[in-house]
Design a protein around this motif. Structure first.
Motif, mmCIF file in Angstrom:
data_model
loop_
_atom_site.group_PDB
_atom_site.id
_atom_site.type_symbol
_atom_site.label_atom_id
_atom_site.label_comp_id
_atom_site.label_asym_id
_atom_site.label_seq_id
_atom_site.Cartn_x
_atom_site.Cartn_y
_atom_site.Cartn_z
ATOM 1 N N ARG A 177 0.957 -1.049 0.016
ATOM 2 C CA ARG A 177 0.142 0.237 0.041
ATOM 3 C C ARG A 177 0.780 1.147 -0.040
ATOM 4 N N THR A 178 0.625 2.180 -0.865
ATOM 5 C CA THR A 178 1.510 3.408 -0.964
ATOM 6 C C THR A 178 0.641 4.554 -0.582
ATOM 7 N N PRO A 179 1.264 5.662 -0.149
ATOM 8 C CA PRO A 179 0.174 6.530 0.455
ATOM 9 C C PRO A 179 -0.423 7.448 -0.569
ATOM 10 N N SER A 180 -1.746 7.571 -0.273
ATOM 11 C CA SER A 180 -2.520 8.498 -1.183
ATOM 12 C C SER A 180 -3.435 9.330 -0.422
ATOM 13 N N GLY A 228 -19.935 20.098 5.714
ATOM 14 C CA GLY A 228 -19.480 21.484 5.135
ATOM 15 C C GLY A 228 -18.086 22.017 5.264
ATOM 16 N N ARG A 229 -17.410 20.986 5.794
ATOM 17 C CA ARG A 229 -15.795 21.492 5.821
ATOM 18 C C ARG A 229 -15.012 20.522 5.100
ATOM 19 N N ALA A 230 -13.987 21.037 4.259
ATOM 20 C CA ALA A 230 -13.223 20.217 3.299
ATOM 21 C C ALA A 230 -12.078 19.533 4.566
ATOM 22 N N THR A 231 -12.265 18.184 4.259
ATOM 23 C CA THR A 231 -11.348 17.307 5.186
ATOM 24 C C THR A 231 -10.367 16.416 4.425
ATOM 25 N N ARG A 232 -9.328 16.161 4.640
ATOM 26 C CA ARG A 232 -8.275 15.335 3.919
ATOM 27 C C ARG A 232 -8.391 14.031 4.553
ATOM 28 N N VAL A 233 -8.296 13.093 3.483
ATOM 29 C CA VAL A 233 -8.410 11.727 4.080
ATOM 30 C C VAL A 233 -7.282 10.828 3.372
ATOM 31 N N ASP A 234 -6.431 10.222 4.188
ATOM 32 C CA ASP A 234 -5.458 9.733 4.007
ATOM 33 C C ASP A 234 -5.655 8.221 3.807
ATOM 34 N N TYR A 235 -5.079 7.479 2.884
ATOM 35 C CA TYR A 235 -5.220 5.911 3.109
ATOM 36 C C TYR A 235 -4.139 5.256 2.192
ATOM 37 N N GLY A 236 -3.898 4.033 2.171
ATOM 38 C CA GLY A 236 -3.112 3.307 1.555
ATOM 39 C C GLY A 236 -3.494 2.792 0.273
ATOM 40 N N GLU A 237 -2.836 2.900 -0.759
ATOM 41 C CA GLU A 237 -3.612 2.418 -1.905
ATOM 42 C C GLU A 237 -2.674 1.220 -2.777
ATOM 43 N N LEU A 284 -6.292 -13.952 -9.723
ATOM 44 C CA LEU A 284 -6.138 -14.621 -8.416
ATOM 45 C C LEU A 284 -5.184 -15.787 -8.300
ATOM 46 N N GLU A 285 -5.165 -16.735 -9.372
ATOM 47 C CA GLU A 285 -4.559 -18.153 -9.469
ATOM 48 C C GLU A 285 -2.787 -17.540 -9.300
ATOM 49 N N TYR A 286 -2.488 -16.629 -10.224
ATOM 50 C CA TYR A 286 -1.331 -16.324 -10.284
ATOM 51 C C TYR A 286 -0.859 -15.446 -8.982
ATOM 52 N N LEU A 287 -1.508 -14.654 -8.416
ATOM 53 C CA LEU A 287 -1.257 -13.901 -7.362
ATOM 54 C C LEU A 287 -1.112 -14.559 -6.153
ATOM 55 N N SER A 288 -1.562 -15.771 -6.139
ATOM 56 C CA SER A 288 -1.769 -16.900 -5.134
ATOM 57 C C SER A 288 -0.446 -17.377 -4.902
ATOM 58 N N MET A 289 0.286 -17.593 -6.064
ATOM 59 C CA MET A 289 1.810 -18.054 -6.119
ATOM 60 C C MET A 289 2.712 -17.057 -5.889
ATOM 61 N N ASP A 290 2.256 -15.747 -6.269
ATOM 62 C CA ASP A 290 3.409 -14.815 -6.188
ATOM 63 C C ASP A 290 2.627 -13.277 -5.728
ATOM 64 N N PRO A 291 2.124 -12.955 -4.646
ATOM 65 C CA PRO A 291 1.547 -11.741 -4.354
ATOM 66 C C PRO A 291 2.193 -10.365 -4.934
ATOM 67 N N LEU A 292 3.575 -10.413 -5.225
ATOM 68 C CA LEU A 292 4.198 -9.557 -5.669
ATOM 69 C C LEU A 292 4.362 -9.287 -7.320
ATOM 70 N N SER A 326 6.805 -0.842 1.042
ATOM 71 C CA SER A 326 5.316 -0.592 1.882
ATOM 72 C C SER A 326 5.385 -2.111 2.645
ATOM 73 N N VAL A 327 5.704 -3.335 1.981
ATOM 74 C CA VAL A 327 5.343 -4.304 2.344
ATOM 75 C C VAL A 327 5.740 -4.592 3.929
ATOM 76 N N GLY A 328 4.724 -4.962 4.637
ATOM 77 C CA GLY A 328 4.770 -5.148 6.118
ATOM 78 C C GLY A 328 4.532 -3.790 6.945
ATOM 79 N N ALA A 329 4.259 -2.690 6.543
ATOM 80 C CA ALA A 329 3.651 -1.606 6.888
ATOM 81 C C ALA A 329 2.240 -2.082 7.049
ATOM 82 N N ALA A 330 1.549 -1.768 8.315
ATOM 83 C CA ALA A 330 -0.006 -1.761 8.314
ATOM 84 C C ALA A 330 -0.705 -0.734 7.204
#
Length: 267
Positions: free
Chosen positions: A165-168, A176-185, A229-237, A256-260
């Protein structure tokens, strides 16, 4: 100079490719590759409408790149890299657009289902427009673009539980207030999504042909996800370039691997 194809000719090409009448069709397109077509981008949209028919639902990406501004489905422009067809489509009468930053636009009987979910974080979780196209057994049409533009592969990554997950961030209105939402993508360069070509071809799950002047691909969303999914099950990266490839985006994803994974409001 190449003569423009009529909308009827383009519709015939789409049907030969295998576009299902009465189905749900998610379209990613480069009009630069497809043109010239009678009526320009609107002519291509009309041909797509005719191909799916009145009982079919047409879907296109419609997100924005204005991450510092709250999204307004009625006025916020689409990201420039989505192209003129996506920009033209969401402005059409009768077209629904998701009411969030990661919007898609849809027209037809299933449009409300495709666009109804609230802001999906990350963008292509199952409760998102791409996920709903998958639920509805829709097709994915790549008009003059490759699988690097195929958002359904991002859905497959999330269903597979890829560990990067990379920062986005995006901006939403809260009281009514502009609010920033950070998340991992689950973001990276997407070039290795091209692996899906061979995966689908060898199984006979992808039809290919010319639409307008462009080489195009058509598959069921469920087939794309199932094979990935078949291929990612063998190598998630698998979709990330190797460490020594010099790809900054993929390197960032690997780091980012290993970061929550995170989602937080920062006000």
């Amino acid at each position: 100079m190449t003569e423009a194809l009529s909308r009827a000719e383009v519709t015939a090409q789409l049907r030969r490719l295998g576009v299902k009448r009465g189905g749900v069709l998610l379209v990613h397109t480069s009009f630069r590759a497809v043109r010239p077509i009678e009526g320009g981008p609107s002519g291509l949209i009309d041909a797509l409408r005719e191909a799916v028919g009145p009982d079919g639902t047409l879907v296109m990406p419609s997100w924005t790149e204005l991450d510092d501004e709250p999204f307004d489905a009625l006025t916020t422009p689409t990201a420039r890299d989505l192209g003129v067809v996506a920009q033209t489509f969401w402005r059409g009468p009768g077209v629904r657009r998701s009411d969030h930053f990661h919007a898609f636009a849809a027209e037809g009987p299933q449009a409300a289902v495709v666009t109804a979910d609230p802001l999906p974080l990350p963008p292509h979780i199952p409760a998102s427009p791409v996920g709903r196209v998958h639920d509805l057994d829709g097709q994915v049409l790549l008009l003059g673009v490759g699988h690097d533009a195929n958002t359904t592969l991002h859905l497959a990554e999330l269903m597979a539980g890829v560990p990067y997950r990379t920062p986005s961030y995006c901006t939403v209105l809260e009281n009514g207030r502009a609010t920033r939402v950070d998340y991992g993508e689950n973001n990276h360069c997407c070039a290795r999504f091209a692996l899906a070509d061979d995966w689908l071809r060898v199984r006979g799950l992808q039809t290919e042909g010319r639409v307008g002047q462009a080489h195009s691909r058509l598959s069921r969303a469920r087939d794309i996800v199932r094979v990935a999914l078949e291929y990612l099950s063998m190598d998630p990266l698998l979709f990330l370039h190797p460490v020594d490839a010099g790809c900054e985006e993929c390197d960032q994803a690997r780091q980012s691997v290993g970061a929550a994974p995170f989602i937080r409001n920062t006000g």
